[in-house]
Design a protein around this motif. Structure first.
Motif, short mmCIF file in Angstrom:
data_model
loop_
_atom_site.label_atom_id
_atom_site.label_comp_id
_atom_site.label_asym_id
_atom_site.label_seq_id
_atom_site.Cartn_x
_atom_site.Cartn_y
_atom_site.Cartn_z
N ARG A 171 6.98 -15.77 17.81
CA ARG A 171 8.05 -16.30 17.17
C ARG A 171 8.01 -17.94 17.39
O ARG A 171 8.55 -18.52 16.43
CB ARG A 171 9.20 -15.78 17.45
CG ARG A 171 9.34 -14.31 17.09
CD ARG A 171 10.94 -13.67 17.50
NE ARG A 171 11.77 -14.28 16.81
CZ ARG A 171 13.32 -14.28 17.00
NH1 ARG A 171 13.50 -13.36 18.08
NH2 ARG A 171 14.24 -14.56 16.23
N LEU A 172 7.94 -18.12 18.70
CA LEU A 172 8.06 -19.63 18.98
C LEU A 172 6.81 -20.25 18.28
O LEU A 172 7.05 -21.62 18.01
CB LEU A 172 7.88 -19.69 20.43
CG LEU A 172 9.10 -19.53 21.24
CD1 LEU A 172 8.89 -19.11 22.80
CD2 LEU A 172 10.12 -20.51 21.07
N THR A 173 5.50 -19.90 18.40
CA THR A 173 4.58 -20.34 17.74
C THR A 173 4.88 -20.77 16.17
O THR A 173 4.32 -21.82 15.68
CB THR A 173 3.19 -19.85 18.06
OG1 THR A 173 3.06 -18.84 17.53
CG2 THR A 173 2.96 -19.80 19.22
N ALA A 174 5.45 -19.66 15.76
CA ALA A 174 5.59 -19.81 14.12
C ALA A 174 6.62 -20.72 13.92
O ALA A 174 6.69 -21.67 13.05
CB ALA A 174 6.15 -18.39 13.66
N LEU A 175 7.49 -20.95 14.78
CA LEU A 175 8.83 -21.90 14.56
C LEU A 175 8.04 -23.38 14.90
O LEU A 175 8.63 -24.23 13.79
CB LEU A 175 9.80 -21.60 15.75
CG LEU A 175 10.93 -22.50 15.77
CD1 LEU A 175 12.27 -21.70 16.54
CD2 LEU A 175 10.99 -23.72 16.46
N ALA A 176 7.36 -23.64 15.77
CA ALA A 176 6.80 -24.85 15.83
C ALA A 176 6.07 -25.16 14.49
O ALA A 176 5.89 -26.18 14.19
CB ALA A 176 5.93 -24.75 17.26
N ARG A 177 5.02 -24.44 14.22
CA ARG A 177 4.17 -24.60 13.01
C ARG A 177 5.09 -25.07 11.90
O ARG A 177 4.50 -25.95 10.99
CB ARG A 177 3.54 -23.28 12.84
CG ARG A 177 2.01 -23.08 13.40
CD ARG A 177 1.15 -22.25 12.97
NE ARG A 177 1.72 -20.94 12.54
CZ ARG A 177 1.71 -19.94 13.30
NH1 ARG A 177 1.37 -20.09 14.65
NH2 ARG A 177 2.41 -18.72 12.97
N ARG A 178 6.23 -24.46 11.63
CA ARG A 178 7.16 -24.79 10.50
C ARG A 178 7.48 -26.28 10.48
O ARG A 178 7.77 -26.83 9.65
CB ARG A 178 8.32 -24.00 10.80
CG ARG A 178 8.04 -22.44 10.04
CD ARG A 178 9.50 -21.84 9.50
NE ARG A 178 10.46 -21.92 10.46
CZ ARG A 178 10.69 -20.74 11.46
NH1 ARG A 178 9.80 -19.73 11.59
NH2 ARG A 178 11.57 -20.94 12.25
N HIS A 179 7.38 -26.73 11.65
CA HIS A 179 7.66 -28.49 11.91
C HIS A 179 6.55 -28.91 12.20
O HIS A 179 6.93 -30.10 12.50
CB HIS A 179 8.91 -28.34 13.10
CG HIS A 179 10.32 -27.75 12.83
ND1 HIS A 179 11.15 -28.15 11.86
CD2 HIS A 179 10.80 -26.39 13.15
CE1 HIS A 179 12.29 -27.49 11.84
NE2 HIS A 179 11.94 -26.28 12.48
N GLY A 180 5.54 -28.35 11.95
CA GLY A 180 4.19 -29.43 12.00
C GLY A 180 3.86 -29.75 13.65
O GLY A 180 2.88 -30.59 13.61
N ALA A 181 4.50 -28.85 14.58
CA ALA A 181 4.01 -29.16 15.87
C ALA A 181 3.07 -28.17 16.40
O ALA A 181 2.91 -26.85 15.84
CB ALA A 181 5.44 -28.99 16.54
N ARG A 182 2.33 -28.54 17.31
CA ARG A 182 1.71 -27.34 18.14
C ARG A 182 2.43 -26.75 19.27
O ARG A 182 3.39 -27.20 19.70
CB ARG A 182 0.41 -27.98 18.56
CG ARG A 182 -0.70 -28.49 17.64
CD ARG A 182 -2.06 -29.00 18.02
NE ARG A 182 -2.88 -29.51 16.78
CZ ARG A 182 -3.97 -29.82 16.95
NH1 ARG A 182 -4.71 -29.51 18.15
NH2 ARG A 182 -4.72 -29.99 15.93
N ALA A 200 -4.24 -14.34 18.27
CA ALA A 200 -3.45 -13.46 17.50
C ALA A 200 -1.74 -13.88 17.46
O ALA A 200 -1.26 -13.95 16.49
CB ALA A 200 -3.31 -11.96 18.14
N ASP A 201 -1.43 -14.71 18.60
CA ASP A 201 -0.15 -15.36 18.86
C ASP A 201 0.25 -16.31 18.10
O ASP A 201 1.10 -16.93 18.39
CB ASP A 201 0.32 -15.10 20.19
CG ASP A 201 0.82 -13.73 20.49
OD1 ASP A 201 0.93 -12.66 19.71
OD2 ASP A 201 0.90 -13.28 21.81
N GLY A 202 -1.06 -17.15 17.82
CA GLY A 202 -0.82 -18.48 17.16
C GLY A 202 -0.82 -19.57 18.06
O GLY A 202 -0.09 -20.74 18.21
N ILE A 203 -0.99 -19.49 19.49
CA ILE A 203 -0.98 -20.50 20.52
C ILE A 203 -1.93 -21.43 20.49
O ILE A 203 -3.26 -21.04 20.23
CB ILE A 203 -1.16 -19.80 21.95
CG1 ILE A 203 0.02 -18.60 21.99
CG2 ILE A 203 -0.90 -20.71 23.16
CD1 ILE A 203 -0.20 -17.71 23.13
#
Length: 423
Positions: A171-182, A200-203
């Protein structure tokens, strides 16, 4: 597990089985890890720097360890796996690799100092988001903070080194991606207790330490995307990190070599890879859940003892429990447990001063942490020792010294080492 069956001296002159409840600080080596290192060391040679058999063998073993670590962490095929000294070293490396103008770094205020201080020194700015009483509200606060201004990186712990509570990484990685962050994950505590799945977790980036993962041989890892790492100045300038050097210029290597100048830690790399391979098929979660439940249930039945948590809605936690004992300095309790019961726990602020201040404990707390060698009897032993302390107080007299609390009649360290055959 090295140390199984270890007996330690008590203040009354007797000995007892050592109860190690300090895995969160440093875990002993798995026996198979120590055996693998002993098998490899006769072939220790100059990694990547020779044609002799020891050098060829050492080079192959080192690169096989790198590939094995990548597989065990679920990394992408294109990710770099860089061997470092530990998690702190890895985070400092990454802090120097954030591209100029990419935005700042955002963290929570619950982080270990290793995931706070390096970002303050990096070229990117650093913002700390105050933790909320629940994970859900904490995620909303992070969402708002990432929307406020350009963010390069959300740097977050995988599991609290104080309370063991686990954050929802996907959830945290998805949240960061929505704002263009790694996203960077400090997995120093998480990796010894849970399977890691970078892809798998988008880290984007992740770091861990061998000494917390049953491989205390001086190696850690930074794993993650290649572009930032290949574009940054080498973390260390020296041999092994270069393609060519002239009097006036240098052509640096790409890939992990770029940041691994000097002679690599062959034993550490092999040990860490072996430990992660051994941990992969084990049921760590079920084992630790049973121990954690036994300990928290027992402690919470004792008057004046309080267990700590960060979030009211945290549903998952590793085998780490923090607590306080009313009327007793944490350091004194830790000394009592060691001197009178042979139990090792951690006392203090756990390199997480802002979190302890937020919990209203500027003087610190106690932390018991489990691992692969822990038994249900260890949890019961700690509960019984705390019950005895609360009911009757310590048997020995204790004094506060520059090095912490100790029995008034404590044996000098040199004498103890000599008696144990270590001096």
């Amino acid at each position: 597990m090295l140390g199984d069956g270890l007996h330690v001296p008590l203040a009354d002159g007797t000995t007892t089985r050592s109860v190690n409840l300090d895995y969160a600080a440093t875990a002993p080596a798995l026996t198979a890890v120590a055996e693998r290192v002993a098998q490899v060391l006769p072939y220790a040679g100059s990694v990547h720097r020779g044609a002799g058999v020891p050098s060829r063998v050492a080079s192959t073993l080192y690169e096989e360890a790198r590939a094995s670590v990548g597989r065990r962490l679920g990394a992408r095929p294109t990710d770099h796996i860089i061997f470092t000294r530990n998690t702190t070293d890895a985070i400092n490396l990454l802090a120097a690799c954030i591209p100029a103008g990419a935005g700042d770094v955002v963290t929570l205020d619950v982080e270990h100092h290793a995931n706070l201080l390096p970002w303050r020194r990096g070229a990117a700015g650093h913002r700390t988001v105050p933790n909320a009483p629940t994970i859900e509200e904490t995620l909303r606060r992070l969402d708002r903070a990432l929307a406020e201004q350009p963010t390069a990186l959300l740097a977050i712990t995988g599991a609290s080194n104080v309370t063991g509570e686990v954050l929802p990484l996907a959830r945290l990685t998805a949240l960061a991606r929505r704002h263009g962050a790694r996203t960077f994950v400090d997995a120093a505590q998480l990796a010894p207790h849970r399977a890691i799945a970078i892809e798998a977790d988008g880290i984007d980036y992740l770091a861990l330490s061998g000494h917390k993962a049953y491989a205390p041989y001086g190696a850690g890892v930074l794993a993650g995307r290649a572009d930032w790492l290949d574009a940054a100045e080498p973390y260390l300038a020296g041999g092994g990190a270069v393609l060519d050097v002239t009097i006036d210029d240098v052509a640096w290597a790409d890939g992990p070599r770029r940041h691994e100048a000097g002679t690599p830690n062959l034993a550490g790399a092999v040990a860490l890879a072996t430990a992660l391979e051994l941990l992969a098929p084990t049921d760590r979660e079920g084992h630790e859940d049973a121990l954690r439940a036994a300990l928290t249930d027992g402690l919470e039945r004792i008057d004046g003892v309080e267990t700590l948590n960060i979030w009211d809605d945290a549903g998952a936690a590793i085998g780490t429990v923090a607590f306080t004992v009313a009327g007793y300095d944490p350091g004194l309790v830790s000394a009592y447990l060691s001197a009178e019961h042979g139990i090792s726990v951690r006392a203090g602020r756990f390199c997480a001063h802002p979190l302890l201040a937020r919990l209203g404990l500027p003087g610190g707390a106690l932390r018991a942490s489990f691992g692969a060698g822990s038994r249900l009897a260890d949890a019961h032993a700690l509960v019984a020792a705390i019950e005895q302390l609360v009911a009757a107080g310590p048997t020995e007299s204790y004094i506060s010294t520059a090095e912490g609390w100790a029995p008034a009649t404590a044996e000098p360290a040199e004498s103890l080492l000599s008696r144990l055959g270590l001096w």
